[in-house]
Design an enzyme around this catalytic site. Structure first.
Site: not given
Ligand code: PEP
Length: 232
Positions: A9, A95, A97, A159, A191
């Site tokens: 993503n 998602h 976000e 994140g 993460s």
């Molecule tokens: C995400 O936002 O779907 C995600 C998994 O982000 P990150 O890997 O940066 O934690």
């Protein structure tokens, strides 16, 4: 072994077409001999046309969101038909976000899921609580639920560099399977790095990963995919 699914993503990155092209070219080059993993790249909409032209069949693409109507006066929206027409197979729905910054509700997510399923675009539904499952999948039949990929993404892990413990993640995985049956493919997201990726597959029993930040660093993303590809 069934193929694992790894979804990148890219979110609202990178900032220029040139950088997006370079990132994709590096990933494509690094993943030439992958056999046991299906890789899906979800770039911003504006880069999809080029990436779909450049990709090989072994790499799939997806949108990061889509609308619940197939066309019409809905400024700024992109429909599942449009994504399919560009060659996308997948679309991320719900998602955290989108839920957080764009006030997406479970009702909106439910409508998006229904249209993407109807259009035979594979939705990757992101959730962080079991309670979302019932609301997001309301009115969707068991037979259709098999066509949805679920991504467990604990909010605190997105994140932040923090991850759910393998035990907690495994518990969530089992709870979902108890509700939806074991045919549903479930990814872990939050993460993920080359250091922890294998644990979520081997110890927590997920069938794949959803990767944000690390998917913007070609070498790290390739390392993660190769780590999973080499699992027996
Ligand atoms: C995400 O936002 O779907 C995600 C998994 O982000 P990150 O890997 O940066 O934690």
């Amino acid at each position: 072994m069934d193929k694992k699914l790894i979804v990148a993503n890219w979110k609202c990155n990178p900032t220029t077409f040139k950088k997006a092209e370079l990132l994709f070219d590096l990933i494509k080059k690094g993943l030439k001999n992958i056999k046991n993993v299906e890789v899906v790249i979800c770039p911003p909409f504006v880069y999809l046309t080029t990436i779909n032209k450049k990709r090989e069949t072994s790499i799939k693409t997806g949108g990061q969101d889509c609308f619940w109507k197939k066309k019409g006066p809905f400024t700024g929206e992109v429909s599942p038909d449009m994504l399919k027409d560009l060659g996308c197979r997948y679309v991320i729905i719900g998602h955290s976000e989108r839920r957080r910054y764009f006030s997406e509700t479970d009702t909106m997510i439910n409508k998006k899921l229904k249209l993407t399923l109807k259009k035979k675009l594979k939705p990757i539904l992101c959730i962080d609580k079991i309670s979302q499952v019932k609301k997001d999948l309301k009115g969707i039949s068991r037979g259709e639920i098999k066509n949805i990929v679920l991504a467990y993404e604990p909010l605190f892990a997105i994140g932040t560099g923090k991850t759910a413990s393998p035990e907690k993640a495994a518990e969530f995985n089992l709870s979902i399977k108890r509700i939806l049956g074991d045919k549903v493919l479930i990814l872990y997201g939050g993460s993920v790095s080359s250091k922890n990726a294998r644990g979520f597959i081997q110890e927590s029993g997920f069938q794949g990963l959803l990767i944000g930040g690390a998917s913007l660093r070609a070498k790290e993303f390739i390392r993660i995919v190769k780590n999973i590809d080499s699992l027996r």
